[in-house]
Design a protein around this motif. Structure first.
Motif, PDB file in Angstrom:
ATOM      1  N   LYS A  56       0.717  -1.396   0.188  1.00 38.35           N
ATOM      2  CA  LYS A  56       0.097  -0.068  -0.063  1.00 38.35           C
ATOM      3  C   LYS A  56       1.006   1.278   0.103  1.00 38.35           C
ATOM      4  O   LYS A  56       1.858   1.429   0.753  1.00 38.35           O
ATOM      5  CB  LYS A  56      -0.887   0.120   1.200  1.00 38.35           C
ATOM      6  CG  LYS A  56      -2.093   1.019   1.353  1.00 38.35           C
ATOM      7  CD  LYS A  56      -2.727   1.014   2.555  1.00 38.35           C
ATOM      8  CE  LYS A  56      -3.912   2.141   2.382  1.00 38.35           C
ATOM      9  NZ  LYS A  56      -4.587   2.078   3.592  1.00 38.35           N
ATOM     10  N   TYR A  70      -6.020   7.234  -4.313  1.00 32.90           N
ATOM     11  CA  TYR A  70      -6.687   6.373  -5.071  1.00 32.90           C
ATOM     12  C   TYR A  70      -7.942   6.852  -5.893  1.00 32.90           C
ATOM     13  O   TYR A  70      -8.444   6.254  -6.775  1.00 32.90           O
ATOM     14  CB  TYR A  70      -7.051   5.076  -4.331  1.00 32.90           C
ATOM     15  CG  TYR A  70      -7.669   5.285  -2.843  1.00 32.90           C
ATOM     16  CD1 TYR A  70      -9.206   5.853  -2.727  1.00 32.90           C
ATOM     17  CD2 TYR A  70      -6.966   5.616  -1.814  1.00 32.90           C
ATOM     18  CE1 TYR A  70      -9.843   6.143  -1.641  1.00 32.90           C
ATOM     19  CE2 TYR A  70      -7.724   6.069  -0.631  1.00 32.90           C
ATOM     20  CZ  TYR A  70      -9.117   6.528  -0.632  1.00 32.90           C
ATOM     21  OH  TYR A  70      -9.638   6.745   0.642  1.00 32.90           O
ATOM     22  N   THR A  95     -11.728  -2.165   2.092  1.00 30.02           N
ATOM     23  CA  THR A  95     -10.725  -2.854   1.852  1.00 30.02           C
ATOM     24  C   THR A  95     -11.255  -4.045   1.099  1.00 30.02           C
ATOM     25  O   THR A  95     -12.040  -4.874   1.631  1.00 30.02           O
ATOM     26  CB  THR A  95      -9.567  -3.258   2.845  1.00 30.02           C
ATOM     27  OG1 THR A  95      -9.237  -2.108   3.426  1.00 30.02           O
ATOM     28  CG2 THR A  95      -8.614  -4.198   2.359  1.00 30.02           C
ATOM     29  N   ARG A 129      -8.611   0.452  -0.578  1.00 32.19           N
ATOM     30  CA  ARG A 129      -7.465  -0.360  -1.017  1.00 32.19           C
ATOM     31  C   ARG A 129      -8.147  -1.764  -1.720  1.00 32.19           C
ATOM     32  O   ARG A 129      -9.139  -2.174  -1.624  1.00 32.19           O
ATOM     33  CB  ARG A 129      -7.050  -1.154   0.224  1.00 32.19           C
ATOM     34  CG  ARG A 129      -6.123   0.063   0.986  1.00 32.19           C
ATOM     35  CD  ARG A 129      -5.633  -0.902   2.528  1.00 32.19           C
ATOM     36  NE  ARG A 129      -4.362  -1.595   2.170  1.00 32.19           N
ATOM     37  CZ  ARG A 129      -3.760  -2.462   2.819  1.00 32.19           C
ATOM     38  NH1 ARG A 129      -4.171  -2.379   4.285  1.00 32.19           N
ATOM     39  NH2 ARG A 129      -2.821  -3.066   2.399  1.00 32.19           N
ATOM     40  N   CYS A 187      -3.722  -2.118  -8.329  1.00 32.31           N
ATOM     41  CA  CYS A 187      -4.145  -2.542  -6.813  1.00 32.31           C
ATOM     42  C   CYS A 187      -2.803  -3.164  -6.379  1.00 32.31           C
ATOM     43  O   CYS A 187      -1.746  -3.313  -7.107  1.00 32.31           O
ATOM     44  CB  CYS A 187      -5.140  -3.864  -7.250  1.00 32.31           C
ATOM     45  SG  CYS A 187      -4.450  -5.087  -8.276  1.00 32.31           S
ATOM     46  N   GLU A 188      -2.749  -3.550  -5.233  1.00 30.09           N
ATOM     47  CA  GLU A 188      -1.832  -4.257  -4.500  1.00 30.09           C
ATOM     48  C   GLU A 188      -1.837  -5.672  -4.767  1.00 30.09           C
ATOM     49  O   GLU A 188      -2.848  -6.241  -4.745  1.00 30.09           O
ATOM     50  CB  GLU A 188      -1.838  -4.090  -3.027  1.00 30.09           C
ATOM     51  CG  GLU A 188      -1.978  -2.766  -2.544  1.00 30.09           C
ATOM     52  CD  GLU A 188      -2.236  -2.493  -0.981  1.00 30.09           C
ATOM     53  OE1 GLU A 188      -1.663  -3.376  -0.300  1.00 30.09           O
ATOM     54  OE2 GLU A 188      -3.274  -1.813  -0.636  1.00 30.09           O
TER      55      GLU A 188
END
Lengths: 161, 380
Positions: free
Chosen positions: A2, A8, B177, B201, B221-222
């Motif tokens: 992150k 975002y 998330t 997230r 994205c992660e």
């Protein structure tokens, strides 16, 4: 990982489909409350049932249209007919179908041979792409296969002798 | 394309499809894809997949012939065809549940009808062919907008709607998330579409580095490789303040890796309907009261899933095949506005005649394959 400073919200489209009503709702949100009238719809005409179609016994009639790609045949067909005598709730529906699929694969080889075609199983399994993109893996598989085969042959020859 | 048994497919001449019902159309295929869920068929995981079947539920084409009652499309129209076959009139279709139509699958009640997806899903031949029979042509086929790239159009038949619906079913709220299991095309699309619902997230989990790298770039994205961690559930708890994710999305289905017991019982011995590892992780990684969204394909018999945890944690589970037709207007808008770039997923374009190799490349994850488009070469 992150990225704390990453905005975002700059991602194209971020948040634009947010719907406060979408709290475990769909498909209930379109529920019309007239489920008691669920059989009252203008059904399309029935596709002629002129081949063998194995119908689920959980419904009284055929659907208005259905697929007809491969009617049941041979031993696999017999197993499938048995499976369809039982509801989708039963293992005796699904397990026979899985067995029938395996039997059907062997039947397919005989079917090819009967038509005078020797199936090129290596080509059907995409060996050309394996050779192109994974030659080391292919060599390993061939080596292991040869090793196992030679062990088996040696073992059988010894047993015979 | 002709399926000959597990791991064996080939290209060969087949009989021309025919109009079998006045609402049928015959489509000349211009593009078709191999979907991750086709691999479940290819690997022999889906019951009643008969030798001689043609797979393929993602395709576009040109209307070649229409039945007597077809008025919605005309000969020569360029159309994209949703993967689910739906009448548009039954009680389920009226609710927008086009993946659950009651008038297209005689063979099973638990599964809607899908092109080229076994007799359990209706026994229809699919679009990995030069021509295909399309039932309910007044409802399913959608004329491709003139300004739309054909490669974008073909991905609107399944990948984009399924990825979008996976995110939609997650009920994502601002600041949430979201964890997506599986970085195949659907997982990547679900991660990308999740942003439309405003999370803070989006995390994607897979076991192949090349797919994770692709996902990171495409879906912004992660991305984490679960093979690099001793326990993915513990890891996800740790990076979510020990509470768990708000939303977990299973885009893997029955061929999940990562759990020896699930692999043995689900993939090797078929004692259950495939390995439910991804679903197990999703249930165990989501927060109490969270939502688990499932679009990964599982077989019909039972699965070993931690249902006790679903109860004890108060989880909402939402799952379905995508109702493509319901989502198309919104998704076409997203594509036309440039917010979504479906064709960015395509890594391989292979002639239909080389379908055996195409399946093997995708199945064995060779050449960093993400998404393959098959093209009937004589038509372009």
């Amino acid at each position: 990982m992150k990225t704390e400073n990453f905005d975002y919200k700059s991602i194209p489209g971020w948040g634009m489909d947010m719907d406060p009503e979408n709290e475990p709702t769909y498909p209930m949100k379109n529920y019309t409350g007239d489920d008691h009238k669920r059989s009252e719809y203008e059904k399309s005409s029935q596709q002629p049932v002129d081949i063998e179609v194995l119908k689920s016994n959980e419904r009284p009639t055929y659907s208005a249209v259905f697929g007809s790609s491969v009617p049941p045949s041979g031993l696999s067909g017999m197993i499938r007919r048995y499976a369809f005598k039982h509801s989708e709730d039963r293992y005796r529906h699904w397990i026979p179908l899985i067995i029938a699929d395996r039997v059907n694969a062997v039947e397919g080889i005989f079917e090819d041979l009967k038509k005078g075609t020797i199936p090129n199983i290596l080509a059907e399994r995409g060996w050309k792409s394996e050779l192109k993109y994974n030659p080391a893996g292919l060599a390993k598989k061939v080596f292991v296969g040869a090793l196992v085969t030679s062990f088996v042959i040696t073992y059988l020859a010894r047993k015979k002798g | 394309m002709n399926y000959r048994g597990p791991f064996r497919v080939r290209a060969e001449q087949r009989p021309m499809p025919e109009i079998l019902h006045p609402e049928d159309a015959i489509i000349r295929v211009t593009r078709t894809c191999i979907c991750g869920s086709d691999l479940h068929l290819y690997h022999g995981m889906v019951p009643d997949t008969r030798v001689g079947s043609t797979f393929g539920h993602e395709f576009t084409g040109i209307v070649e012939e229409i039945g007597a009652l077809v008025t919605n499309v005309k000969i020569g129209d360029q159309v994209l065809v949703p993967f689910n076959i739906a009448c548009g009139k039954c009680n389920f279709c009226k609710q927008g549940l086009y993946g659950n139509c009651h008038e297209s699958n005689s063979m099973a009640t638990a599964v809607g009808a899908i092109f080229g997806y076994s007799h359990t899903a209706g026994g229809y031949n699919g679009g990995q062919a030069e021509y295909v029979r399309v039932p309910y042509a007044n409802f399913g086929p959608t004329v491709i907008p003139a300004d739309m790239d054909p490669d974008d159009a073909v991905l609107l038949t399944d990948v984009v709607p399924t990825g979008y619906q996976a995110a939609e079913m997650g009920g994502i709220k601002e600041g949430d998330t979201v964890v997506v299991f599986g970085a195949g095309p659907i997982g990547i699309m679900a991660a990308r579409c999740a942003w439309f619902f405003g999370p803070s997230r989006v995390i994607i989990i897979d076991h192949l580095d090349y797919r994770l790298e692709f996902a990171k770039n495409y879906a912004k994205c992660e991305a984490y490789n679960f093979k690099s961690m001793p326990d993915p559930v513990l890891f996800l708890k740790k990076i979510t303040d020990w509470y768990g994710a708000d939303v977990c999305i299973d885009c893997v289905g029955c061929e999940a890796e990562g759990n020896a017991l699930q692999t043995f019982t689900g993939k090797i011995t078929l004692m259950q309907a495939g390995s439910a590892t991804a679903l197990q992780w999703a249930i165990n990684s989501v927060k109490k009261g969270g939502i688990v969204s499932i679009v990964g394909v599982y077989g019909p018999p039972f699965n070993f899933v931690p249902i006790g945890n679903v109860l004890n944690k108060g989880i909402t589970i939402r799952a379905n095949q995508a109702s493509v037709k319901r989502l198309l207007p919104r998704l076409i808008e997203h594509v036309q506005s440039g917010r979504l770039n479906p064709k960015g997923l395509i890594t391989h374009r292979i002639p239909l005649e080389e379908v055996s190799d195409a399946y093997h490349i995708f199945s064995s994850k060779l050449d960093e394959c993400i998404k393959t488009v098959l093209i009937p070469s004589t038509k372009h």
